[in-house]
Scaffold this motif. Sequence first.
Motif, PDB file in Angstrom:
ATOM      1  N   VAL A  37       0.994  -1.141  -0.073  1.00  0.00           N
ATOM      2  CA  VAL A  37      -0.142   0.283  -0.210  1.00  0.00           C
ATOM      3  C   VAL A  37       1.039   1.148   0.002  1.00  0.00           C
ATOM      4  O   VAL A  37       1.762   1.260   0.701  1.00  0.00           O
ATOM      5  CB  VAL A  37      -0.931  -0.121   1.235  1.00  0.00           C
ATOM      6  N   VAL A  38       0.702   2.097  -0.839  1.00  0.00           N
ATOM      7  CA  VAL A  38       1.412   3.509  -0.979  1.00  0.00           C
ATOM      8  C   VAL A  38       0.353   4.539  -0.475  1.00  0.00           C
ATOM      9  O   VAL A  38      -0.632   4.735  -1.383  1.00  0.00           O
ATOM     10  CB  VAL A  38       2.051   3.534  -2.431  1.00  0.00           C
ATOM     11  N   ILE A  39       0.893   5.329   0.483  1.00  0.00           N
ATOM     12  CA  ILE A  39       0.123   6.492   1.030  1.00  0.00           C
ATOM     13  C   ILE A  39       0.928   7.749   0.786  1.00  0.00           C
ATOM     14  O   ILE A  39       2.029   7.946   1.754  1.00  0.00           O
ATOM     15  CB  ILE A  39      -0.568   6.239   2.206  1.00  0.00           C
ATOM     16  N   PRO A  40       0.977   8.522  -0.153  1.00  0.00           N
ATOM     17  CA  PRO A  40       1.416   9.873  -0.038  1.00  0.00           C
ATOM     18  C   PRO A  40       0.658  10.980   0.565  1.00  0.00           C
ATOM     19  O   PRO A  40      -0.443  10.757   0.991  1.00  0.00           O
ATOM     20  CB  PRO A  40       1.491  10.576  -1.690  1.00  0.00           C
ATOM     21  N   ASN A  41       1.396  11.744   1.302  1.00  0.00           N
ATOM     22  CA  ASN A  41       0.813  12.748   2.228  1.00  0.00           C
ATOM     23  C   ASN A  41       1.560  13.892   2.354  1.00  0.00           C
ATOM     24  O   ASN A  41       2.763  14.170   2.112  1.00  0.00           O
ATOM     25  CB  ASN A  41       1.053  12.083   3.756  1.00  0.00           C
ATOM     26  N   HIS A  42       0.727  15.006   2.397  1.00  0.00           N
ATOM     27  CA  HIS A  42       1.147  16.261   2.434  1.00  0.00           C
ATOM     28  C   HIS A  42       0.334  17.057   3.563  1.00  0.00           C
ATOM     29  O   HIS A  42      -1.022  17.560   2.961  1.00  0.00           O
ATOM     30  CB  HIS A  42       1.353  17.360   1.319  1.00  0.00           C
ATOM     31  N   ASN A  43       0.686  17.479   4.773  1.00  0.00           N
ATOM     32  CA  ASN A  43      -0.476  18.369   5.557  1.00  0.00           C
ATOM     33  C   ASN A  43      -1.640  17.563   5.905  1.00  0.00           C
ATOM     34  O   ASN A  43      -2.700  18.329   6.110  1.00  0.00           O
ATOM     35  CB  ASN A  43      -0.276  19.737   5.277  1.00  0.00           C
ATOM     36  N   HIS A  44      -1.926  16.167   5.977  1.00  0.00           N
ATOM     37  CA  HIS A  44      -2.981  15.522   6.246  1.00  0.00           C
ATOM     38  C   HIS A  44      -2.866  14.709   7.614  1.00  0.00           C
ATOM     39  O   HIS A  44      -3.606  13.782   7.556  1.00  0.00           O
ATOM     40  CB  HIS A  44      -3.486  14.581   4.884  1.00  0.00           C
ATOM     41  N   SER A  45      -2.222  15.567   8.612  1.00  0.00           N
ATOM     42  CA  SER A  45      -2.195  14.912   9.956  1.00  0.00           C
ATOM     43  C   SER A  45      -3.420  14.353  10.606  1.00  0.00           C
ATOM     44  O   SER A  45      -3.564  13.436  11.338  1.00  0.00           O
ATOM     45  CB  SER A  45      -1.089  15.613  10.729  1.00  0.00           C
ATOM     46  N   SER A  46      -4.536  15.217  10.207  1.00  0.00           N
ATOM     47  CA  SER A  46      -5.732  15.337  11.169  1.00  0.00           C
ATOM     48  C   SER A  46      -6.413  13.955  10.313  1.00  0.00           C
ATOM     49  O   SER A  46      -7.464  13.582  11.014  1.00  0.00           O
ATOM     50  CB  SER A  46      -6.569  16.395  10.734  1.00  0.00           C
ATOM     51  N   PHE A  47      -6.191  13.357   9.239  1.00  0.00           N
ATOM     52  CA  PHE A  47      -6.812  12.333   8.639  1.00  0.00           C
ATOM     53  C   PHE A  47      -6.044  10.974   8.629  1.00  0.00           C
ATOM     54  O   PHE A  47      -6.390  10.131   8.410  1.00  0.00           O
ATOM     55  CB  PHE A  47      -7.185  12.673   7.327  1.00  0.00           C
ATOM     56  N   LEU A  48      -4.744  11.166   8.641  1.00  0.00           N
ATOM     57  CA  LEU A  48      -3.628  10.350   8.491  1.00  0.00           C
ATOM     58  C   LEU A  48      -3.621   9.102   9.093  1.00  0.00           C
ATOM     59  O   LEU A  48      -3.746   7.763   8.668  1.00  0.00           O
ATOM     60  CB  LEU A  48      -2.009  10.962   8.266  1.00  0.00           C
ATOM     61  N   ARG A  49      -3.874   9.028  10.379  1.00  0.00           N
ATOM     62  CA  ARG A  49      -3.897   8.016  11.481  1.00  0.00           C
ATOM     63  C   ARG A  49      -5.038   7.089  11.048  1.00  0.00           C
ATOM     64  O   ARG A  49      -4.928   5.897  11.097  1.00  0.00           O
ATOM     65  CB  ARG A  49      -4.156   8.663  12.976  1.00  0.00           C
ATOM     66  N   GLU A  50      -6.092   7.750  10.855  1.00  0.00           N
ATOM     67  CA  GLU A  50      -7.425   6.684  10.681  1.00  0.00           C
ATOM     68  C   GLU A  50      -7.129   6.123   9.151  1.00  0.00           C
ATOM     69  O   GLU A  50      -7.468   5.036   9.077  1.00  0.00           O
ATOM     70  CB  GLU A  50      -8.509   7.757  10.597  1.00  0.00           C
ATOM     71  N   ALA A  51      -6.372   6.880   8.119  1.00  0.00           N
ATOM     72  CA  ALA A  51      -6.348   6.135   6.973  1.00  0.00           C
ATOM     73  C   ALA A  51      -5.218   4.981   6.990  1.00  0.00           C
ATOM     74  O   ALA A  51      -5.433   3.919   6.521  1.00  0.00           O
ATOM     75  CB  ALA A  51      -5.730   7.214   6.080  1.00  0.00           C
ATOM     76  N   VAL A  52      -4.295   5.267   7.851  1.00  0.00           N
ATOM     77  CA  VAL A  52      -3.338   4.083   7.963  1.00  0.00           C
ATOM     78  C   VAL A  52      -4.047   2.970   8.690  1.00  0.00           C
ATOM     79  O   VAL A  52      -3.618   1.771   8.428  1.00  0.00           O
ATOM     80  CB  VAL A  52      -1.867   4.599   8.710  1.00  0.00           C
ATOM     81  N   GLU A  53      -4.775   3.296   9.881  1.00  0.00           N
ATOM     82  CA  GLU A  53      -5.328   2.151  10.792  1.00  0.00           C
ATOM     83  C   GLU A  53      -6.419   1.384   9.721  1.00  0.00           C
ATOM     84  O   GLU A  53      -6.370   0.116  10.196  1.00  0.00           O
ATOM     85  CB  GLU A  53      -5.840   2.777  11.762  1.00  0.00           C
ATOM     86  N   SER A  54      -6.890   2.099   8.864  1.00  0.00           N
ATOM     87  CA  SER A  54      -7.902   1.358   8.200  1.00  0.00           C
ATOM     88  C   SER A  54      -7.279   0.258   7.100  1.00  0.00           C
ATOM     89  O   SER A  54      -7.671  -0.591   6.763  1.00  0.00           O
ATOM     90  CB  SER A  54      -8.698   2.140   7.405  1.00  0.00           C
ATOM     91  N   CYS A  55      -5.967   0.381   6.907  1.00  0.00           N
ATOM     92  CA  CYS A  55      -4.805  -0.272   5.983  1.00  0.00           C
ATOM     93  C   CYS A  55      -4.392  -1.554   6.840  1.00  0.00           C
ATOM     94  O   CYS A  55      -4.234  -2.838   6.355  1.00  0.00           O
ATOM     95  CB  CYS A  55      -3.924   0.386   5.388  1.00  0.00           C
ATOM     96  N   LEU A  56      -4.153  -1.044   8.252  1.00  0.00           N
ATOM     97  CA  LEU A  56      -3.697  -2.198   8.919  1.00  0.00           C
ATOM     98  C   LEU A  56      -4.662  -3.107   9.434  1.00  0.00           C
ATOM     99  O   LEU A  56      -4.567  -4.297   9.703  1.00  0.00           O
ATOM    100  CB  LEU A  56      -3.052  -1.457  10.367  1.00  0.00           C
ATOM    101  N   ASN A  57      -6.037  -2.532   9.713  1.00  0.00           N
ATOM    102  CA  ASN A  57      -7.176  -3.528   9.965  1.00  0.00           C
ATOM    103  C   ASN A  57      -7.890  -4.206   9.014  1.00  0.00           C
ATOM    104  O   ASN A  57      -9.080  -4.069   8.943  1.00  0.00           O
ATOM    105  CB  ASN A  57      -8.289  -2.559  10.871  1.00  0.00           C
ATOM    106  N   GLN A  58      -7.125  -4.892   8.274  1.00  0.00           N
ATOM    107  CA  GLN A  58      -7.749  -5.805   7.305  1.00  0.00           C
ATOM    108  C   GLN A  58      -7.879  -7.245   7.494  1.00  0.00           C
ATOM    109  O   GLN A  58      -7.110  -7.576   8.095  1.00  0.00           O
ATOM    110  CB  GLN A  58      -6.941  -5.529   5.852  1.00  0.00           C
ATOM    111  N   THR A  59      -8.685  -7.860   6.880  1.00  0.00           N
ATOM    112  CA  THR A  59      -8.892  -9.330   7.020  1.00  0.00           C
ATOM    113  C   THR A  59      -7.796  -9.863   6.244  1.00  0.00           C
ATOM    114  O   THR A  59      -7.200 -11.074   6.936  1.00  0.00           O
ATOM    115  CB  THR A  59     -10.277  -9.778   6.446  1.00  0.00           C
TER     116      THR A  59
END
Length: 199
Positions: free
Chosen positions: A9-31
């Motif tokens: 999974v590739v996630i580019p980011n620029h100043n999205h800290s308010s959303f970033l944690r939830e975005a990464v967690e949704s990728c970690l919490n996969q079946t």
Amino acid sequence: MSKTLGLSVVIPNHNHSSFLREAVESCLNQTRKADEIILIDDRSTDDSWEIMEDFARRFPPVRIFRNEENEGVVHCMNKGTEKATGDCILFRAADDHLVPDAMFSAKEAFANQPDATIAFGETIFFERDPCNGTKETLALSSTTKFFPRNDLLQEWVPDFNLPSSACFVRKSAVLSVGGFKDEAKWHSDWLCFTTIALR
């Protein structure tokens, strides 16, 4: 997708800290877990990098990279492609939320069609709750289905775009079309994935 076929999974980011944690967690919490999650910070001025460092410390599959200067999302996607070790890549935005069975569904799709170069699903646009969002679908099929090039062309209509945030694509296919084009700017992912789908 066989057991030996890796998923990045590739996630580019620029100043999205308010959303970033939830975005990464949704990728970690996969079946079906990703083999790696690559976070690329495009020289953010918020606390994005600190969040990335925290994930990398706590979750071994998370790999983090930081640009020396702001390069733009197209550069980050190409960099993520280069760094990825998996055979298939899912490109996500830093404010995306991935439903829990997305990677499992991709695995099943590639297992049923091992010669396929790209698999895609649907996207839901929402503010806080995905259940109250608006589904964007191409409505090509109600079940998982393989579309040869000519069949896909027959379905083509104006403004037909593959849902880039829901596309699992083989790394070799991205490289074969020259990656993401700076000239296409915000449409570089659509151009790349459409070119792959119609080859």
